[in-house]
Scaffold this motif. Structure first.
Motif, PDB file in Angstrom:
ATOM      1  N   MET A   1      11.820 -77.311  14.233  1.00  0.00           N
ATOM      2  CA  MET A   1      11.854 -76.500  15.429  1.00  0.00           C
ATOM      3  C   MET A   1      13.183 -75.774  15.498  1.00  0.00           C
ATOM      4  O   MET A   1      14.161 -76.228  14.904  1.00  0.00           O
ATOM      5  CB  MET A   1      11.614 -77.384  16.647  1.00  0.00           C
ATOM      6  N   ASN A   2      13.217 -74.686  16.219  1.00  0.00           N
ATOM      7  CA  ASN A   2      14.439 -73.900  16.381  1.00  0.00           C
ATOM      8  C   ASN A   2      14.895 -73.937  17.828  1.00  0.00           C
ATOM      9  O   ASN A   2      14.088 -73.763  18.748  1.00  0.00           O
ATOM     10  CB  ASN A   2      14.206 -72.448  15.957  1.00  0.00           C
ATOM     11  N   VAL A   3      16.185 -74.171  18.015  1.00  0.00           N
ATOM     12  CA  VAL A   3      16.803 -74.148  19.335  1.00  0.00           C
ATOM     13  C   VAL A   3      18.041 -73.254  19.268  1.00  0.00           C
ATOM     14  O   VAL A   3      18.551 -72.972  18.194  1.00  0.00           O
ATOM     15  CB  VAL A   3      17.182 -75.573  19.816  1.00  0.00           C
ATOM     16  N   THR A   4      18.501 -72.843  20.421  1.00  0.00           N
ATOM     17  CA  THR A   4      19.731 -72.062  20.505  1.00  0.00           C
ATOM     18  C   THR A   4      20.812 -72.957  21.098  1.00  0.00           C
ATOM     19  O   THR A   4      20.618 -73.526  22.179  1.00  0.00           O
ATOM     20  CB  THR A   4      19.528 -70.816  21.387  1.00  0.00           C
ATOM     21  N   VAL A   5      21.919 -73.095  20.371  1.00  0.00           N
ATOM     22  CA  VAL A   5      23.022 -73.945  20.807  1.00  0.00           C
ATOM     23  C   VAL A   5      24.273 -73.082  20.912  1.00  0.00           C
ATOM     24  O   VAL A   5      24.728 -72.523  19.916  1.00  0.00           O
ATOM     25  CB  VAL A   5      23.269 -75.109  19.824  1.00  0.00           C
ATOM     26  N   ASN A   6      24.782 -72.947  22.126  1.00  0.00           N
ATOM     27  CA  ASN A   6      25.972 -72.123  22.372  1.00  0.00           C
ATOM     28  C   ASN A   6      25.834 -70.737  21.757  1.00  0.00           C
ATOM     29  O   ASN A   6      26.763 -70.206  21.164  1.00  0.00           O
ATOM     30  CB  ASN A   6      27.237 -72.822  21.869  1.00  0.00           C
ATOM     31  N   LEU A  12      16.138 -77.982  13.905  1.00  0.00           N
ATOM     32  CA  LEU A  12      16.156 -79.429  14.071  1.00  0.00           C
ATOM     33  C   LEU A  12      14.781 -80.001  13.746  1.00  0.00           C
ATOM     34  O   LEU A  12      13.784 -79.282  13.776  1.00  0.00           O
ATOM     35  CB  LEU A  12      16.516 -79.802  15.517  1.00  0.00           C
ATOM     36  N   SER A  13      14.731 -81.296  13.495  1.00  0.00           N
ATOM     37  CA  SER A  13      13.446 -81.948  13.266  1.00  0.00           C
ATOM     38  C   SER A  13      12.653 -81.970  14.578  1.00  0.00           C
ATOM     39  O   SER A  13      13.225 -81.882  15.666  1.00  0.00           O
ATOM     40  CB  SER A  13      13.651 -83.358  12.737  1.00  0.00           C
ATOM     41  N   SER A  14      11.361 -82.111  14.469  1.00  0.00           N
ATOM     42  CA  SER A  14      10.493 -82.042  15.649  1.00  0.00           C
ATOM     43  C   SER A  14      10.694 -83.212  16.613  1.00  0.00           C
ATOM     44  O   SER A  14      10.281 -83.131  17.762  1.00  0.00           O
ATOM     45  CB  SER A  14       9.025 -81.977  15.220  1.00  0.00           C
ATOM     46  N   ASP A  15      11.334 -84.292  16.169  1.00  0.00           N
ATOM     47  CA  ASP A  15      11.560 -85.437  17.046  1.00  0.00           C
ATOM     48  C   ASP A  15      13.008 -85.517  17.557  1.00  0.00           C
ATOM     49  O   ASP A  15      13.449 -86.543  18.055  1.00  0.00           O
ATOM     50  CB  ASP A  15      11.193 -86.738  16.339  1.00  0.00           C
ATOM     51  N   ALA A  16      13.739 -84.416  17.476  1.00  0.00           N
ATOM     52  CA  ALA A  16      15.156 -84.401  17.852  1.00  0.00           C
ATOM     53  C   ALA A  16      15.347 -84.587  19.358  1.00  0.00           C
ATOM     54  O   ALA A  16      14.556 -84.120  20.171  1.00  0.00           O
ATOM     55  CB  ALA A  16      15.813 -83.106  17.410  1.00  0.00           C
ATOM     56  N   ALA A  50      14.033 -85.387  24.809  1.00  0.00           N
ATOM     57  CA  ALA A  50      13.491 -84.716  23.629  1.00  0.00           C
ATOM     58  C   ALA A  50      13.712 -83.217  23.738  1.00  0.00           C
ATOM     59  O   ALA A  50      13.557 -82.626  24.811  1.00  0.00           O
ATOM     60  CB  ALA A  50      12.003 -85.020  23.499  1.00  0.00           C
ATOM     61  N   LEU A  51      14.075 -82.615  22.627  1.00  0.00           N
ATOM     62  CA  LEU A  51      14.234 -81.167  22.576  1.00  0.00           C
ATOM     63  C   LEU A  51      12.914 -80.532  22.156  1.00  0.00           C
ATOM     64  O   LEU A  51      12.104 -81.151  21.463  1.00  0.00           O
ATOM     65  CB  LEU A  51      15.348 -80.795  21.601  1.00  0.00           C
TER      66      LEU A  51
END
Length: 66
Positions: A1-6, A12-16, A50-51
């Protein structure tokens, strides 16, 4: 999965969780504030929050000094 950090993209993995993110960034768990999609995540919830794909996170670290 993709997230935006700062403002930057991160995969990240799907269970992050928030805790996973902090570990990957080598950040301490104390003295850190994490905002997920505009809401503050309490420190005691880092391991269980969970993210999800597309989340926007801001990670702020407190630094002392004078």
């Amino acid at each position: 999965m993709n997230v935006t950090v700062n403002g930057g993209e991160m995969e990240l993995s799907s269970d992050a969780t928030v805790l996973t993110l902090l570990e990957l960034k080598n950040l301490p768990f104390s003295g850190v504030v994490v905002e997920r999609n505009g809401d503050i995540v309490p420190g005691e919830a880092f391991a269980i929050t969970a993210l999800e794909d597309g989340d926007h996170l801001e990670v702020l670290r407190f630094v002392g000094g004078g």
